[in-house]
Design a protein around this motif. Structure first.
Motif, PDB file in Angstrom:
ATOM      1  N   ASN A  56     -72.308  51.452  -9.022  1.00  0.00           N
ATOM      2  CA  ASN A  56     -73.353  50.523  -8.156  1.00  0.00           C
ATOM      3  C   ASN A  56     -73.847  51.228  -7.221  1.00  0.00           C
ATOM      4  OD1 ASN A  56     -74.152  47.982  -7.858  1.00  0.00           O
ATOM      5  ND2 ASN A  56     -72.434  47.231  -6.506  1.00  0.00           N
ATOM      6  N   SER A  57     -73.180  52.165  -6.425  1.00  0.00           N
ATOM      7  CA  SER A  57     -74.092  52.849  -5.157  1.00  0.00           C
ATOM      8  C   SER A  57     -75.167  53.892  -5.965  1.00  0.00           C
ATOM      9  CB  SER A  57     -73.307  53.379  -4.736  1.00  0.00           C
ATOM     10  OG  SER A  57     -72.149  54.247  -5.159  1.00  0.00           O
ATOM     11  N   PHE A  71     -79.482  53.221  -5.836  1.00  0.00           N
ATOM     12  CA  PHE A  71     -80.631  54.263  -5.448  1.00  0.00           C
ATOM     13  C   PHE A  71     -81.595  54.680  -6.805  1.00  0.00           C
ATOM     14  CE2 PHE A  71     -81.492  58.801  -6.334  1.00  0.00           C
ATOM     15  CZ  PHE A  71     -82.340  59.222  -4.866  1.00  0.00           C
ATOM     16  N   ARG A  72     -80.968  54.530  -8.122  1.00  0.00           N
ATOM     17  CA  ARG A  72     -81.932  54.918  -9.113  1.00  0.00           C
ATOM     18  C   ARG A  72     -82.817  54.099  -9.333  1.00  0.00           C
ATOM     19  NH1 ARG A  72     -78.974  57.775 -14.285  1.00  0.00           N
ATOM     20  NH2 ARG A  72     -77.253  56.903 -12.808  1.00  0.00           N
ATOM     21  N   SER A  73     -82.588  52.474  -9.188  1.00  0.00           N
ATOM     22  CA  SER A  73     -83.372  51.545  -9.646  1.00  0.00           C
ATOM     23  C   SER A  73     -84.698  51.490  -8.952  1.00  0.00           C
ATOM     24  CB  SER A  73     -82.689  50.230  -9.637  1.00  0.00           C
ATOM     25  OG  SER A  73     -82.334  49.997  -8.054  1.00  0.00           O
ATOM     26  N   ASN A  82     -63.734  47.846 -12.936  1.00  0.00           N
ATOM     27  CA  ASN A  82     -62.834  48.075 -11.839  1.00  0.00           C
ATOM     28  C   ASN A  82     -63.636  48.517 -10.390  1.00  0.00           C
ATOM     29  OD1 ASN A  82     -62.216  50.916 -11.344  1.00  0.00           O
ATOM     30  ND2 ASN A  82     -61.575  50.753 -13.563  1.00  0.00           N
ATOM     31  N   GLY A  83     -62.821  48.364  -9.209  1.00  0.00           N
ATOM     32  CA  GLY A  83     -63.276  48.820  -7.908  1.00  0.00           C
ATOM     33  C   GLY A  83     -63.956  50.164  -7.997  1.00  0.00           C
ATOM     34  N   ILE A  84     -63.084  51.167  -8.432  1.00  0.00           N
ATOM     35  CA  ILE A  84     -63.339  52.420  -8.203  1.00  0.00           C
ATOM     36  C   ILE A  84     -64.811  52.883  -8.891  1.00  0.00           C
ATOM     37  CG2 ILE A  84     -62.744  55.033  -8.500  1.00  0.00           C
ATOM     38  CD1 ILE A  84     -59.797  53.638  -8.592  1.00  0.00           C
ATOM     39  N   THR A  85     -64.906  52.951 -10.457  1.00  0.00           N
ATOM     40  CA  THR A  85     -65.745  52.918 -11.092  1.00  0.00           C
ATOM     41  C   THR A  85     -66.865  52.280 -11.056  1.00  0.00           C
ATOM     42  OG1 THR A  85     -65.145  51.555 -12.935  1.00  0.00           O
ATOM     43  CG2 THR A  85     -64.401  53.850 -13.236  1.00  0.00           C
ATOM     44  N   ILE A 145     -77.243  45.833 -14.894  1.00  0.00           N
ATOM     45  CA  ILE A 145     -76.509  47.039 -15.581  1.00  0.00           C
ATOM     46  C   ILE A 145     -76.521  48.103 -14.562  1.00  0.00           C
ATOM     47  CG2 ILE A 145     -76.419  48.401 -17.482  1.00  0.00           C
ATOM     48  CD1 ILE A 145     -77.523  46.226 -19.202  1.00  0.00           C
ATOM     49  N   ILE A 146     -75.279  48.588 -14.310  1.00  0.00           N
ATOM     50  CA  ILE A 146     -74.947  49.682 -13.415  1.00  0.00           C
ATOM     51  C   ILE A 146     -74.842  50.955 -13.922  1.00  0.00           C
ATOM     52  CG2 ILE A 146     -74.851  48.299 -11.237  1.00  0.00           C
ATOM     53  CD1 ILE A 146     -71.884  48.825 -11.541  1.00  0.00           C
ATOM     54  N   ASN A 147     -74.143  50.812 -15.301  1.00  0.00           N
ATOM     55  CA  ASN A 147     -74.025  51.929 -16.345  1.00  0.00           C
ATOM     56  C   ASN A 147     -74.132  51.568 -17.897  1.00  0.00           C
ATOM     57  OD1 ASN A 147     -73.319  54.654 -16.742  1.00  0.00           O
ATOM     58  ND2 ASN A 147     -71.158  53.664 -17.622  1.00  0.00           N
ATOM     59  N   ASN A 148     -74.733  52.356 -18.378  1.00  0.00           N
ATOM     60  CA  ASN A 148     -75.445  52.088 -19.994  1.00  0.00           C
ATOM     61  C   ASN A 148     -75.261  53.257 -20.683  1.00  0.00           C
ATOM     62  OD1 ASN A 148     -76.630  51.202 -22.012  1.00  0.00           O
ATOM     63  ND2 ASN A 148     -78.485  51.205 -21.039  1.00  0.00           N
ATOM     64  N   ASP A 149     -74.107  53.229 -21.586  1.00  0.00           N
ATOM     65  CA  ASP A 149     -74.054  54.262 -22.554  1.00  0.00           C
ATOM     66  C   ASP A 149     -74.816  54.044 -23.960  1.00  0.00           C
ATOM     67  OD1 ASP A 149     -72.196  55.760 -21.129  1.00  0.00           O
ATOM     68  OD2 ASP A 149     -70.567  54.912 -21.940  1.00  0.00           O
ATOM     69  N   PHE A 150     -75.466  54.916 -24.586  1.00  0.00           N
ATOM     70  CA  PHE A 150     -75.785  54.623 -26.058  1.00  0.00           C
ATOM     71  C   PHE A 150     -75.731  55.875 -26.930  1.00  0.00           C
ATOM     72  CE2 PHE A 150     -79.174  55.624 -22.804  1.00  0.00           C
ATOM     73  CZ  PHE A 150     -79.840  56.759 -23.209  1.00  0.00           C
ATOM     74  N   HIS A 151     -75.121  56.962 -26.353  1.00  0.00           N
ATOM     75  CA  HIS A 151     -74.870  58.139 -27.348  1.00  0.00           C
ATOM     76  C   HIS A 151     -73.770  58.270 -28.125  1.00  0.00           C
ATOM     77  CE1 HIS A 151     -72.761  59.080 -23.705  1.00  0.00           C
ATOM     78  NE2 HIS A 151     -72.078  60.051 -24.175  1.00  0.00           N
TER      79      HIS A 151
END
Lengths: 273, 170
Positions: free
Chosen positions: A52-53, A57-59, A44-47, A110-116
């Motif tokens: 994304n922002s 920066f991190r990329s 959704n737009g918020i998350t 990919i802008i957010n990635n979980d693996f734990h």
């Protein structure tokens, strides 16, 4: 009547707690039973906007690694092109090439990635506007990553291969024995292959690729190599596959759209009736 | 809008990004993430009315769920903590009649504070992991993860608490 009102008044905090807890449990159960949550997801737009922002920066920190991977992939593709020499000899061939295309690739990030966790999800920076829909394959040059599950206008959330609900048809690369790929939630680099027929001769180091019996993944997308085999009572009890991808560090991906998916599903549904 | 409400709003808006962008990516030993979001529940003034606290905690948890694709797991855990916070504080600080208006963490010594944070973290993590696994056969994994995660959370939260709690007498 007054007594009931008095009771409600007296226990109003507990009632509020109870109702809200029920709502939370409803979201949780819905999340477990449909393998995706309709309301509570990161598409959704918020998350999506926040992730994304931060990612943009991190990329920058990973540009070097990404570049090396892309160059490697490019050279592999160029080699393949040279080997195959895809030069259509006649007009008819070129038409065939165009119209027999079954899959379409789109690039995304990919802008957010979980693996734990036990059920991990990815958030991707493309959405309905880029004609991404649920149940599309997410891959990169090294192999499978996930399947899209929810889409908003600009963002998509996807089930990661490291999700206990994730299931995909897989096969041995060297022989046509098919099985199912799952994850037991334990290690982020090991997935499990089940339902492999016992006559298949498996060795440690064998390459596992996608089977192409689902309408999501094309056949032959890399998955990993067999790392551990447990053979008991004349059948395979456990086959561990170590992923080619390091799912902790994936950034640029392709989303694969199956152009024939609707046709396949329609046919399969009509068979079931 | 009173200054207390503004403080709550600021914490709400700061702790969510802190949790989902930094704490959730720590992954110590692969899975340990400190639950900095606990601070929202700890710092929420005791004198505020309970129903507002319940609703705010629920929304706070739901926002974290939204970011981490976890259904309603965090919402359920935060709500449970919000409901049980006062009884736990009363039990641990061994104080039957706590003066809600004058309550301050700095009035109490460190050991009970650690016990309080650890028990709150334990309840929170236990709810989160049980709902996430949703399977009784994983109970050992759930307990182990809950325990290690609560220890680390306690450590981080106590540091935050000692840095950001004002010690000046009012």
């Amino acid at each position: 009547m007054q007594f009931i009102l008095y009771l409600i008044q007296k226990h109003r905090n507990f009632l509020l707690f109870f109702v809200l807890e029920l709502i939370a449990l409803f979201f949780t159960i819905q999340f477990h039973s449909y393998q995706k949550s309709k309301f509570i997801n990161s598409a959704n737009g918020i998350t999506g906007g926040l992730y994304n922002s931060v990612t943009s920066f991190r990329s920058y920190l990973y540009l070097k690694d990404e570049n090396t991977m892309l160059i490697k992939e490019n050279s592999e593709l160029k080699n393949k092109l040279l080997k195959k020499a895809v030069t259509p000899t006649s007009f008819k061939d070129s038409i065939d090439l165009r119209f027999q295309q079954k899959f379409e690739y789109a690039s995304a990030k990919i802008i957010n990635n979980d693996f734990h966790k036990n059920n991990n999800f990815l958030t991707i920076n493309k959405g309905k506007k880029d004609s991404i829909s649920p149940y599309m394959a997410v891959v990169n040059a090294k192999g499978i990553i996930g399947i899209t599950s929810n889409t908003s206008n600009n963002y998509t959330s996807a089930i990661s291969v490291l999700n206990t609900h994730f299931k995909v048809n897989a096969r041995l690369k060297k022989a046509a024995y098919f099985g199912t790929l799952t994850w037991n939630g334990k290690s982020y680099d090991q997935v499990q292959l089940i339902d492999i027929p016992r006559q298949a001769s498996l060795k440690i180091g064998d390459t596992i690729v996608t089977g192409g019996r689902s309408a999501i993944f094309p056949e032959g997308i890399l998955i990993g190599s067999v790392s551990d085999i447990e053979y008991q009572n004349n059948r395979y009890e456990k086959i561990n596959v170590s992923l080619f991808n390091d799912v902790r560090n994936v950034s640029n991906v392709y989303i694969i759209k199956n152009l024939h998916k609707q046709e396949i599903q329609k046919l399969e549904n009509s068979n079931n009736d | 809008m009173t200054s207390a409400n503004i403080k709550i709003l600021i914490r709400f808006l700061l702790l969510i990004p802190l949790q989902v962008l930094i704490a959730n990516h720590m992954r110590l030993f692969g899975y340990i993430n400190p639950q900095i979001s606990l601070l929202f529940l700890l710092w929420y003034p005791l004198k505020k009315d309970v129903s507002g606290f319940l609703v705010n905690s629920f929304l706070f948890g739901l926002m974290i769920d939204l970011f981490s694709n976890s259904g309603g797991v965090n919402a359920a855990a935060c709500l449970l903590l919000a409901y049980t916070r006062l009884p736990i504080i009363k039990f641990i600080f061994n104080d039957k009649e706590i003066n809600l208006k004058l309550f301050k963490y700095s009035n109490y010594s460190t050991m009970p504070k650690i016990a309080l944070i650890f028990s709150l973290a334990f309840i929170h993590q236990f709810t989160v992991y049980s709902l996430e696994y949703f399977n009784v056969s994983y109970i050992l994994t759930i307990l182990q993860k809950t325990f290690t995660n609560s220890l680390f959370t306690t450590f981080v939260v106590i540091i935050f608490l000692s840095i950001f709690t004002s010690t000046k007498k009012q």
